[in-house]
Design a protein around this motif. Sequence first.
Motif: not given
Lengths: 321, 493
Positions: B48, B52, B309, B314, B325, B337
């Motif tokens: 993630y 991001l 997400s 996020y 995020g 997370l």
Amino acid sequence: MREIQLSLNQTQKIRLQKALQKLESLHSKVNSDASVTVADTIPISLEDSILKGHGTAERNGEVVATVCGVVERVNMLVYVRSLRSRFKPEIGDIIVGRVVEVAQKRWKLEINFNQDAVLMLSSMNLPDGIQRRRTAVDELNMRNVFEENDVICAEVRNFQNDGSLQLQARSQKYGKLEKGQLLTVPPYLVKRQKQHFHHLVQYGVDLILGCNGFIWVGEHCDARDTVAEEQLNNTEEQNTKSTRVSENVPLETRRSICRVANAVRVLSTLGFSLTLEVILEAFNLSSTLNLGIDEMLGSEFHVLVAEKEAERRSSLTKKKR
Amino acid sequence: MSGRAGRRGIDDRGICILMVDEKLEPPTAKMMLKGSADSLNSAFHLSYNMLLNQMRCEDGDPENLLRNSFYQFQADRAIPDLEKQVKVLEEERDSMIIEEEDNLKNYYDLIQQYKSLKKDVCDIVFSPKYCLPFLQAGRIVCLQCTGINESSPSFSIEDKVTWGVIINFDRVKSFSEDDASRKPEDSNYTVDVLTRCVVSRDGIAKKNIKIVPLKESGEPLVVSVSISEITSLSSARLYLSKDLLPLEVRENTLKKVLEILSRNPTGLPLDPEGDMKIQSNSYKKAVRRIEALEHLFEKHEIANLPLSSKNSKYVTSDDVVELKGKVACEISSADELTLTELMFNGVLKDIKVEEMISLLSCFVWQEKLQDAAKPREELDLLFSQLQDTARRVAKLQLECKVQIDVENFVSSFRPDIMEAVYAWAKGSKFYEIMEITQVFEGSLIRAIRRLEEVLQQLIQAAKSIGETELEAKFEEAVSKIKRDIVFAASLYL
């Protein structure tokens, strides 16, 4: 109601008021009770462990706001988001700036922030395109890449220890901007979006919405390739540079550039957020009404744009329902 | 063989002496010294944090990242081999001619469904919660015979079953789980059953016991079977003699079973709803189900990660990275997370610095330690909060159809070194904390160093949300753990 610096006659004033009221009514339900001014107490439940974010301070055991704005809550985090403030940069923002100084291995740019941003020589693609260490010769030739008063587009890379920005312009779409206009608008009108580079195909115009409030409207370049430009520059002498620039832009494109720029000016005077659709709406409105480009800056057009925008947004909310 | 003899920076040549304490075949030794290197298989995993950070820039294209990765390259390289296999199997399939293929296919599908439904019913009926009261000594049970080949599918509904008598049942002690946390209903049980078996000796003193139908030849023996091998319980119970060692006693018991069976061919099964009083809703649903099971179709891995997400705020729906995020963008050394959720829920705010350090140690410790001591009460409370947060995050991912096993994810956070790190944060010496736990020194040092990295990233994250108190707390934490031998750059001082 905020003051709009226009000289309007009576009917125009009434029409403008109506349009603005309509826009307010569409959006006033959200968060109207969450707005605070300086030293207002922010309501929190004391049992939870609240994280205090930007724009808050603790006083006498209470959380008070230090800026005027809207209270936002994310889980346990409480912070105050100000509506009109100085430009607050984030990593990854697209910035349009003007070179003010050529320093040792870096350029200093003015970007409507409290400090000048720094663009290192190593964060810039070399003219010949090869990836290598920058030598002393490269340093001496910095002025051939960017000079004072050049307009540059770059991306925020990170913050330095003293809070100033470090930029990078490594991709093909960043670099020197030529054959166009630079506009200044209040930075809070440019919201962060997925795309800040817009290419208006049918008019051949590039539109770059810098997050710092500097907007660039110019002729479209396919690849901002400094390689070809450098070679051209070296064969012709420097004194013909300025005439060469203005020669190659056709009249129609120049007209479109001016029209788009005026549309942006009108929107910023009215205080509307700048997005591609709104700008194009204003542009189309002016061309359908066959207004001259200078007439766009008159008060009548401002009122028309406000009314059109109110219409558009109300039809959008109706569609959503 | 890899490694380096000699002092770093001082010796440019070293001598390595290999001492072998077991008999080693020459080819093996040669392979150890001169053999080829381990093949390099990419373990690239799009996290993630990466996603991001890509979304932050205007040009970020995560699919491009995946497409140009070494992992994708290796997968593409393997395609010709897989295609060849597919071809071979297709030829094989085309060469087999089955009459009335469609009907047969339908029939086979129905059989599979029936079997799976039956299995569901069995699972519920035989969950220890319901069947324990009925596993009394002397009850007749129906068992599966061993030797059923799982790979070749059978075309009949009936399994090969036989009957036996329950002698006793026992709880299985499993080594890996913490016994204290498991309730009696959840553990596994084995049942000792007297039935006819065939014993064969396999090579070097290993006994192979096969359960066979009562009428076939064999000896009556008591074997342990797990509950899953029992297909049904009977309502009939025998009187068992106290001593089952003599062979005649066992034979007689089996003969009694045969008599009962001959009188009642069905074997008098216990009715699950009536006798065993199973009331659960899931049982009723499974029994009444007629429709085919839905299969979850697999979506591509990338398409599901952005959705989760977005669902947890996020990223906005226009793919602009929001505040949460941005915080997750800063954290790359631990599970971003769960850590972001923990931070935003205020868990890290109220606790003391040493306790916070121990809680964060759960993120950096990935090894499984046997017989780890349970941490003290306050730390255990924090750990359960961590588990709750992790469970929520995993469930959210599951809702967005990312292939993730919730319990696996939650159990990947281990509390094994919480005590040791707590002591280190309080200021104990290194040899003192080594007495608390049994981990290797190197692993512990690596974990503490990684913890310091996570703390530095958390400082940046706290700065970005504007929480100065939390930032100061993290900085204090760094100063508490960054000392002595753990952070010494080189042992040759």
